[in-house]
Design a protein around this motif. Sequence first.
Motif, PDB file in Angstrom:
ATOM      1  N   ALA A 139       2.239   5.659 -11.941  1.00  0.00           N
ATOM      2  CA  ALA A 139       1.877   4.981 -10.857  1.00  0.00           C
ATOM      3  C   ALA A 139       1.589   3.583 -11.367  1.00  0.00           C
ATOM      4  N   ASP A 140       2.121   2.280 -10.664  1.00  0.00           N
ATOM      5  CA  ASP A 140       1.736   0.975 -11.083  1.00  0.00           C
ATOM      6  C   ASP A 140       1.245   0.222  -9.967  1.00  0.00           C
ATOM      7  N   ALA A 141      -0.135  -0.103  -9.953  1.00  0.00           N
ATOM      8  CA  ALA A 141      -0.440  -1.056  -8.910  1.00  0.00           C
ATOM      9  C   ALA A 141      -0.635  -2.491  -9.274  1.00  0.00           C
ATOM     10  N   GLU A 142       0.342  -3.218  -9.133  1.00  0.00           N
ATOM     11  CA  GLU A 142       0.032  -4.593  -9.802  1.00  0.00           C
ATOM     12  C   GLU A 142      -0.825  -5.451  -8.913  1.00  0.00           C
ATOM     13  N   LEU A 143      -0.716  -5.549  -7.656  1.00  0.00           N
ATOM     14  CA  LEU A 143      -1.790  -6.157  -6.960  1.00  0.00           C
ATOM     15  C   LEU A 143      -2.226  -5.355  -5.857  1.00  0.00           C
ATOM     16  N   GLY A 144      -1.403  -4.241  -5.574  1.00  0.00           N
ATOM     17  CA  GLY A 144      -1.384  -3.411  -4.404  1.00  0.00           C
ATOM     18  C   GLY A 144      -2.478  -2.256  -4.375  1.00  0.00           C
ATOM     19  N   ASN A 145      -2.352  -1.328  -3.635  1.00  0.00           N
ATOM     20  CA  ASN A 145      -3.119  -0.026  -3.774  1.00  0.00           C
ATOM     21  C   ASN A 145      -2.199   1.336  -3.618  1.00  0.00           C
ATOM     22  N   ILE A 146      -2.689   2.006  -4.443  1.00  0.00           N
ATOM     23  CA  ILE A 146      -1.970   3.363  -4.327  1.00  0.00           C
ATOM     24  C   ILE A 146      -3.015   4.448  -4.204  1.00  0.00           C
ATOM     25  N   VAL A 147      -2.918   5.387  -3.162  1.00  0.00           N
ATOM     26  CA  VAL A 147      -3.848   6.531  -3.022  1.00  0.00           C
ATOM     27  C   VAL A 147      -3.137   7.572  -3.004  1.00  0.00           C
ATOM     28  N   LEU A 148      -3.666   8.602  -4.075  1.00  0.00           N
ATOM     29  CA  LEU A 148      -3.026  10.041  -3.823  1.00  0.00           C
ATOM     30  C   LEU A 148      -3.980  10.966  -3.605  1.00  0.00           C
ATOM     31  N   ASN A 149      -3.670  11.751  -2.424  1.00  0.00           N
ATOM     32  CA  ASN A 149      -4.446  13.145  -2.130  1.00  0.00           C
ATOM     33  C   ASN A 149      -3.938  14.331  -2.465  1.00  0.00           C
ATOM     34  N   LEU A 150      -4.167  14.846  -3.644  1.00  0.00           N
ATOM     35  CA  LEU A 150      -3.340  15.934  -4.248  1.00  0.00           C
ATOM     36  C   LEU A 150      -4.087  17.288  -4.028  1.00  0.00           C
ATOM     37  N   SER A 151      -3.131  18.279  -3.809  1.00  0.00           N
ATOM     38  CA  SER A 151      -3.654  19.544  -3.636  1.00  0.00           C
ATOM     39  C   SER A 151      -4.031  20.247  -4.934  1.00  0.00           C
ATOM     40  N   GLN A 152      -3.907  19.677  -6.122  1.00  0.00           N
ATOM     41  CA  GLN A 152      -4.271  20.096  -7.388  1.00  0.00           C
ATOM     42  C   GLN A 152      -5.911  20.007  -7.903  1.00  0.00           C
ATOM     43  N   SER A 153      -5.844  20.458  -9.037  1.00  0.00           N
ATOM     44  CA  SER A 153      -7.102  20.081  -9.972  1.00  0.00           C
ATOM     45  C   SER A 153      -6.996  18.910 -10.750  1.00  0.00           C
ATOM     46  N   GLU A 154      -7.909  18.126 -11.138  1.00  0.00           N
ATOM     47  CA  GLU A 154      -7.694  17.094 -12.118  1.00  0.00           C
ATOM     48  C   GLU A 154      -7.420  17.740 -13.535  1.00  0.00           C
ATOM     49  N   ASP A 155      -7.787  19.107 -13.855  1.00  0.00           N
ATOM     50  CA  ASP A 155      -7.326  19.398 -14.911  1.00  0.00           C
ATOM     51  C   ASP A 155      -5.785  20.227 -15.083  1.00  0.00           C
ATOM     52  N   ASP A 156      -5.184  19.890 -14.175  1.00  0.00           N
ATOM     53  CA  ASP A 156      -3.521  20.261 -13.946  1.00  0.00           C
ATOM     54  C   ASP A 156      -2.614  19.148 -14.625  1.00  0.00           C
ATOM     55  N   VAL A 202       1.082  -1.191  -0.001  1.00  0.00           N
ATOM     56  CA  VAL A 202      -0.055  -0.083  -0.093  1.00  0.00           C
ATOM     57  C   VAL A 202       1.114   1.176   0.187  1.00  0.00           C
ATOM     58  N   LEU A 203       0.697   2.212  -0.717  1.00  0.00           N
ATOM     59  CA  LEU A 203       1.226   3.464  -0.991  1.00  0.00           C
ATOM     60  C   LEU A 203       0.186   4.455  -0.788  1.00  0.00           C
ATOM     61  N   ARG A 204       0.610   5.473   0.351  1.00  0.00           N
ATOM     62  CA  ARG A 204      -0.333   6.935   0.448  1.00  0.00           C
ATOM     63  C   ARG A 204       0.637   7.791   0.284  1.00  0.00           C
ATOM     64  N   PHE A 205       0.122   8.862  -0.595  1.00  0.00           N
ATOM     65  CA  PHE A 205       0.768  10.350  -0.687  1.00  0.00           C
ATOM     66  C   PHE A 205      -0.163  11.372  -0.560  1.00  0.00           C
ATOM     67  N   SER A 206       0.044  12.473   0.176  1.00  0.00           N
ATOM     68  CA  SER A 206      -0.773  13.515   0.181  1.00  0.00           C
ATOM     69  C   SER A 206       0.164  14.686  -0.051  1.00  0.00           C
ATOM     70  N   GLY A 207      -0.281  15.778  -0.667  1.00  0.00           N
ATOM     71  CA  GLY A 207       0.473  16.886  -1.115  1.00  0.00           C
ATOM     72  C   GLY A 207       0.337  17.408  -2.460  1.00  0.00           C
ATOM     73  N   SER A 208       1.565  17.766  -3.172  1.00  0.00           N
ATOM     74  CA  SER A 208       1.666  18.325  -4.491  1.00  0.00           C
ATOM     75  C   SER A 208       2.358  17.644  -5.369  1.00  0.00           C
ATOM     76  N   ILE A 209       2.185  17.284  -6.444  1.00  0.00           N
ATOM     77  CA  ILE A 209       3.113  16.592  -7.635  1.00  0.00           C
ATOM     78  C   ILE A 209       2.846  17.671  -8.898  1.00  0.00           C
ATOM     79  N   THR A 210       3.958  18.480  -9.113  1.00  0.00           N
ATOM     80  CA  THR A 210       3.807  19.324 -10.089  1.00  0.00           C
ATOM     81  C   THR A 210       4.098  18.881 -11.720  1.00  0.00           C
ATOM     82  N   ASP A 211       4.912  18.007 -11.679  1.00  0.00           N
ATOM     83  CA  ASP A 211       5.281  17.462 -13.140  1.00  0.00           C
ATOM     84  C   ASP A 211       4.751  16.113 -13.755  1.00  0.00           C
ATOM     85  N   MET A 212       5.240  15.163 -12.988  1.00  0.00           N
ATOM     86  CA  MET A 212       5.009  13.682 -13.404  1.00  0.00           C
ATOM     87  C   MET A 212       4.499  12.688 -12.198  1.00  0.00           C
ATOM     88  N   VAL A 213       3.547  11.936 -12.650  1.00  0.00           N
ATOM     89  CA  VAL A 213       3.170  10.855 -11.740  1.00  0.00           C
ATOM     90  C   VAL A 213       3.194   9.571 -12.621  1.00  0.00           C
TER      91      VAL A 213
END
Length: 232
Positions: A167-184, A154-165
């Motif tokens: 993400a590869d979830a083979e069997l696991g879980n990735i949860v991102l809480n981003l301060s930006q908008s979907e349109d960014d 399980v990977l969890r991240f909260s904050g901002s990612i400005t350039d590139m994400v």
Amino acid sequence: VEVGSDSSGEVILFNGKLPEKMEISANTLALKIVPGKSDAIILGGSNRDKMNCYIKDDCLYLEEKNHKPIQTGGEIVLTVPESMDWKKIEIDAQAAYVALQDFSAEEMEFSAGAGSIEASGMQTKKLILSAEAGAITVTDSEAAELEADAEAGVLRFSGSITDMVDADAELGNIVLNLSQSEDDFDYEIDSDLGNVEFDGVSMENFVICNKASGKMKLDSSMGNIEIYFEQD
């Protein structure tokens, strides 16, 4: 490099300039890494004799010695000067617990075999997270690039990612809480047998072009990727 001692633990002495990289490998112990006000690098805690701490080729190494698993015992605390300018911080928590707070580096790489890593207040150009069967939580942090691989963990991240994400979830879980908008971001999504969700809505396999500065490549073969945007 010499090792001294004071009332709070072993002081790791160094000749010349401070190390530029930090590499930590922990098998079974509980470890906390904290910035300190002084110029000293100090290894404290009742289990500190279970670790090797030394500096070589501009890198600060902290490695767990080979020993039988400890059933009880206190936390190990590594204190480093808050003024240090890190190029890379690398942490491998095999079956250990590692916590750190308020660090900046050009690159950070955290991996958890069956252990866990909790980090807050990280600032970096590139953040690499890998969870084989463990868990990594990074909160209140900033990165230009995030590379996340959840094999069965399980990977969890909260904050901002400005350039590139990426993400590869083979069997696991990735949860991102981003301060930006979907349109960014522009998106390349491949959910295969897994699931990709934006703010609770499942996304199909497609490419989304918003002509945005940020890019996301999301691959969920049999795992789960959830992304929440604070600005939406």
